[in-house]
Motif scaffolding. Sequence first.
Motif, PDB file in Angstrom:
ATOM      1  N   GLY A  34       0.827  -1.198   0.000  1.00 35.72           N
ATOM      2  CA  GLY A  34       0.000   0.000   0.000  1.00 35.72           C
ATOM      3  C   GLY A  34       0.858   1.243   0.000  1.00 35.72           C
ATOM      4  N   VAL A  35       0.724   2.036  -1.059  1.00 35.38           N
ATOM      5  CA  VAL A  35       1.498   3.271  -1.191  1.00 35.38           C
ATOM      6  C   VAL A  35       0.652   4.416  -0.652  1.00 35.38           C
ATOM      7  CG1 VAL A  35       2.705   4.801  -2.780  1.00 35.38           C
ATOM      8  CG2 VAL A  35       2.679   2.330  -3.209  1.00 35.38           C
ATOM      9  N   VAL A  51       3.857   4.136  -7.113  1.00 37.87           N
ATOM     10  CA  VAL A  51       3.195   2.878  -7.505  1.00 37.87           C
ATOM     11  C   VAL A  51       3.929   2.279  -8.704  1.00 37.87           C
ATOM     12  CG1 VAL A  51       1.094   1.919  -8.541  1.00 37.87           C
ATOM     13  CG2 VAL A  51       0.930   3.392  -6.511  1.00 37.87           C
ATOM     14  N   ASN A  52       4.221   3.097  -9.705  1.00 39.52           N
ATOM     15  CA  ASN A  52       4.908   2.630 -10.906  1.00 39.52           C
ATOM     16  C   ASN A  52       6.285   2.055 -10.576  1.00 39.52           C
ATOM     17  OD1 ASN A  52       5.510   2.404 -13.791  1.00 39.52           O
ATOM     18  ND2 ASN A  52       6.837   4.167 -13.471  1.00 39.52           N
ATOM     19  N   ILE A  53       7.028   2.744  -9.719  1.00 35.14           N
ATOM     20  CA  ILE A  53       8.361   2.260  -9.319  1.00 35.14           C
ATOM     21  C   ILE A  53       8.240   0.892  -8.657  1.00 35.14           C
ATOM     22  CG2 ILE A  53      10.242   2.641  -7.664  1.00 35.14           C
ATOM     23  CD1 ILE A  53       9.962   5.686  -8.342  1.00 35.14           C
ATOM     24  N   VAL A  64       2.550 -10.393  -5.368  1.00 28.39           N
ATOM     25  CA  VAL A  64       2.617  -9.025  -4.840  1.00 28.39           C
ATOM     26  C   VAL A  64       1.844  -8.097  -5.764  1.00 28.39           C
ATOM     27  CG1 VAL A  64       4.154  -7.059  -4.389  1.00 28.39           C
ATOM     28  CG2 VAL A  64       4.785  -9.349  -3.607  1.00 28.39           C
ATOM     29  N   LYS A  65       0.988  -7.291  -5.151  1.00 24.12           N
ATOM     30  CA  LYS A  65       0.239  -6.264  -5.880  1.00 24.12           C
ATOM     31  C   LYS A  65       0.548  -4.916  -5.247  1.00 24.12           C
ATOM     32  CE  LYS A  65      -3.516  -9.173  -7.347  1.00 24.12           C
ATOM     33  NZ  LYS A  65      -4.666  -9.888  -6.906  1.00 24.12           N
ATOM     34  N   ILE A  66       0.494  -3.881  -6.047  1.00 27.08           N
ATOM     35  CA  ILE A  66       0.778  -2.533  -5.575  1.00 27.08           C
ATOM     36  C   ILE A  66      -0.503  -1.710  -5.711  1.00 27.08           C
ATOM     37  CG2 ILE A  66       2.313  -0.539  -5.764  1.00 27.08           C
ATOM     38  CD1 ILE A  66       3.771  -3.299  -5.365  1.00 27.08           C
ATOM     39  N   ARG A 151      17.639   5.415 -11.665  1.00 35.91           N
ATOM     40  CA  ARG A 151      17.321   6.227 -12.852  1.00 35.91           C
ATOM     41  C   ARG A 151      16.156   7.177 -12.591  1.00 35.91           C
ATOM     42  NH1 ARG A 151      18.120   1.167 -15.114  1.00 35.91           N
ATOM     43  NH2 ARG A 151      15.912   0.884 -15.606  1.00 35.91           N
ATOM     44  N   GLN A 152      15.135   6.705 -11.861  1.00 34.57           N
ATOM     45  CA  GLN A 152      13.977   7.551 -11.574  1.00 34.57           C
ATOM     46  C   GLN A 152      14.357   8.709 -10.649  1.00 34.57           C
ATOM     47  OE1 GLN A 152      11.005   7.086 -13.218  1.00 34.57           O
ATOM     48  NE2 GLN A 152      12.313   5.612 -14.245  1.00 34.57           N
TER      49      GLN A 152
END
Length: 164
Positions: A34-35, A51-53, A64-66, A151-152
């Motif tokens: 959970g973000v 979330v994307n990261i 695993v789900k984000i 990189r991000q």
Amino acid sequence: MTRAIYPGSFDPATYGHLDIIKRAAALFDEVIVGVLNNSVKSPLFSVEERVNILENITGDIPNVKIQAFGGLSVNFAKNCEAKVIIRGLRAITDFEYELQMAQTNRILSTDVDTMFLTTSLQYAYLSSTTVKEAASFGADISKFVPDYVVRQVEAKLSGMNHRK
């Protein structure tokens, strides 16, 4: 099916976070990371970017789900039909705060437990704040975060420096 949530800011996600995610995934049928969308804090990355990261660096872990969330972790757990909240502990200072939160959550919802996983020793010093501070001064953060996160962070900081 046993389901757990692992809530946090993950700004940015570190090897310490990834360690806890992998270990939790080995213990539960499904782990929902959970973000937290916390309007009080001003994170480096938006909730969508975080979330994307996390989706990128956990893509090889099938259970695993984000998911983004706001509000209380215990309510997020209930909404996800999870019976366990995973929390990572680095040091005794984390424990005092996390114990207080776990006890509060237990009063708010008696059917949700908190499970503490101690961070692997090699990541015990690591925090997102440390990573951001080191990166802001141009330090190599590749020992702290996966390459994609490096990189991000570099792209985000580069964009911020161009706006100044």
